[in-house]
Design an enzyme around this catalytic site. Structure first.
Site, PDB file in Angstrom:
ATOM      1  N   LYS A 204       0.886  -1.207   0.068  1.00 55.76           N
ATOM      2  CA  LYS A 204       0.084   0.030  -0.010  1.00 55.76           C
ATOM      3  C   LYS A 204       0.827   1.344  -0.209  1.00 55.76           C
ATOM      4  O   LYS A 204       1.947   1.272   0.516  1.00 55.76           O
ATOM      5  CB  LYS A 204      -1.236  -0.043   1.126  1.00 55.76           C
ATOM      6  CG  LYS A 204      -0.100  -0.023   2.486  1.00 55.76           C
ATOM      7  CD  LYS A 204      -1.276  -0.160   3.638  1.00 55.76           C
ATOM      8  CE  LYS A 204      -0.537   0.011   4.948  1.00 55.76           C
ATOM      9  NZ  LYS A 204      -1.492  -0.297   6.177  1.00 55.76           N
ATOM     10  N   ASP A 234      -7.737  -1.235  13.743  1.00 58.29           N
ATOM     11  CA  ASP A 234      -8.058   0.111  14.476  1.00 58.29           C
ATOM     12  C   ASP A 234      -9.554   0.610  13.719  1.00 58.29           C
ATOM     13  O   ASP A 234     -10.320   0.182  14.243  1.00 58.29           O
ATOM     14  CB  ASP A 234      -6.968   1.240  14.316  1.00 58.29           C
ATOM     15  CG  ASP A 234      -7.391   2.445  15.219  1.00 58.29           C
ATOM     16  OD1 ASP A 234      -8.380   2.451  15.761  1.00 58.29           O
ATOM     17  OD2 ASP A 234      -6.548   3.259  15.328  1.00 58.29           O
ATOM     18  N   THR A 235      -9.289   1.152  12.776  1.00 55.28           N
ATOM     19  CA  THR A 235     -10.718   1.771  11.977  1.00 55.28           C
ATOM     20  C   THR A 235     -11.127   0.979  11.142  1.00 55.28           C
ATOM     21  O   THR A 235     -11.978   1.038  10.362  1.00 55.28           O
ATOM     22  CB  THR A 235     -10.178   3.341  11.388  1.00 55.28           C
ATOM     23  OG1 THR A 235      -9.315   3.168  10.456  1.00 55.28           O
ATOM     24  CG2 THR A 235     -10.145   4.249  12.603  1.00 55.28           C
TER      25      THR A 235
END
Length: 339
Positions: A204, A234-235
């Site tokens: 990424k 996390d998110t």
């Protein structure tokens, strides 16, 4: 150091269900009742934390079970104040059991004029009287070097390997272990070796923090059942995006195995609506009601491993033996098949 009759457990408010589960497992292992030391951890009206231990701990080998998860600062202060209370009560040794070590992502300076908070927290914990750390899947293994006290870093991959061999026993030839970024390759390779599966990487590139501009799959995932492996969710933005990219590259289906389910903000909603078939996390962080209700999120227990690790530390025997399937399998007997 005087040898006590039994190790003593005490817990803050961060993950009481896990602490009780560890105590139950230790009771099974020892054949005697192992309970949590009676104590109260309260707040004054202005938010100050107050700790009082109701039992005598003089000369005892104490283990504080307290992940420093959300709210990270409150849980960290609880841990240090409890350690100070035990040290001033003449405990023989204080070990902090941190199923999740918060601030671990701040382990280096990525920009000018930024802190290395993981090192600062290590200094704070040591200064509060903690003499040993027991944790799981540190974000970076070198964080162990931030401490001037012994650190035992357990790994979730042996537990995940047991779960994968049980949940995907009919698809073992189709499995592909995937690292969601280049930094997690070592972690993914370790699990791939345990389940005898090939390894792929999702590369990424970020334009700015929190936003992924481009993802590229390294490796052939066509027709494969992909298992994304990471230490923290996390998110869940990157995780869900990686699942989409894998399917676009021909993957049959995508599942994820993440050690620490931080699950902040829109994470649960994203996972629920994502193309992932399932997300497997451990109970190192107490799951929220939303996580428990999510149909495609599954939680695997860490209490058996932590209970045995605590007993091994208390006995002065090997903790690294828990990394081997031959040792860990019997501890999880009844949860997974061992064919």
């Amino acid at each position: 150091m005087p040898r006590t009759s039994e190790p003593k457990l005490i817990s803050g408010n961060a993950n009481m269900p896990l602490a009780k589960a560890i105590a139950r497992r230790m009771s099974l292992h020892r054949g005697v009742n192992v309970g949590l030391v009676d104590a109260r951890v309260e707040r004054f009206n202005d938010g100050e934390i107050f700790v009082e231990v109701y039992e005598n701990v003089r000369g005892e080998d104490m283990f504080i079970i307290q992940p420093t998860s959300n709210p990270a600062n409150d849980n960290l202060m609880e841990l240090m104040i409890m350690a100070d209370a035990l040290r001033r009560s003449s405990a023989a040794r204080v070990t902090a059991v941190l199923p999740y070590f918060g601030y671990a992502r701040q382990d280096r300076r990525t920009k000018a004029r930024t802190p290395i908070t993981a090192k600062m927290v290590a200094n704070m914990l040591t200064g509060s009287g903690i003499e040993r750390i027991l944790t799981m899947d540190l974000h970076a293994a070198q964080i162990q070097g931030f401490f001037d006290i012994p650190v035992d870093n357990l790994y979730a991959s042996p537990i995940f390997a047991l779960d994968i061999k049980d949940a995907f026993k009919d698809q073992m030839d189709e499995l592909m272990i995937v690292s969601p970024d280049v930094g997690g390759v070592a972690r993914a390779r370790e699990l791939a070796k345990r389940v005898n599966a090939p390894l792929s990487i999702v590369d990424k590139r970020r334009e700015k923090a929190g936003e992924v501009a481009e993802m590229t799959v390294i490796g052939d995932v066509k027709g494969k059942t992909c298992l994304i492996v990471d230490d923290i969710c996390d998110t869940a933005g990157t995780l869900c995006k990686a699942a989409e990219v894998l399917l676009e590259n021909g993957a049959k289906e995508v599942h994820s195995y993440i050690t620490h389910g931080v699950m902040s903000g829109p994470a649960v909603e994203r996972v629920t609506n994502s193309v992932m078939k399932s997300l497997v996390i451990t109970d190192s962080i107490a799951p929220t009601a939303a996580v428990e209700k999510a149909e495609n999120i599954r939680i695997v227990p860490t209490a058996p491993m932590f209970a045995q690790a605590i007993l091994n530390i208390w006995n002065g025997t090997s903790v690294s033996s828990l990394f081997e399937a031959e040792t860990l399998g019997p501890i999880y007997d009844g949860m997974y098949s061992h064919d």
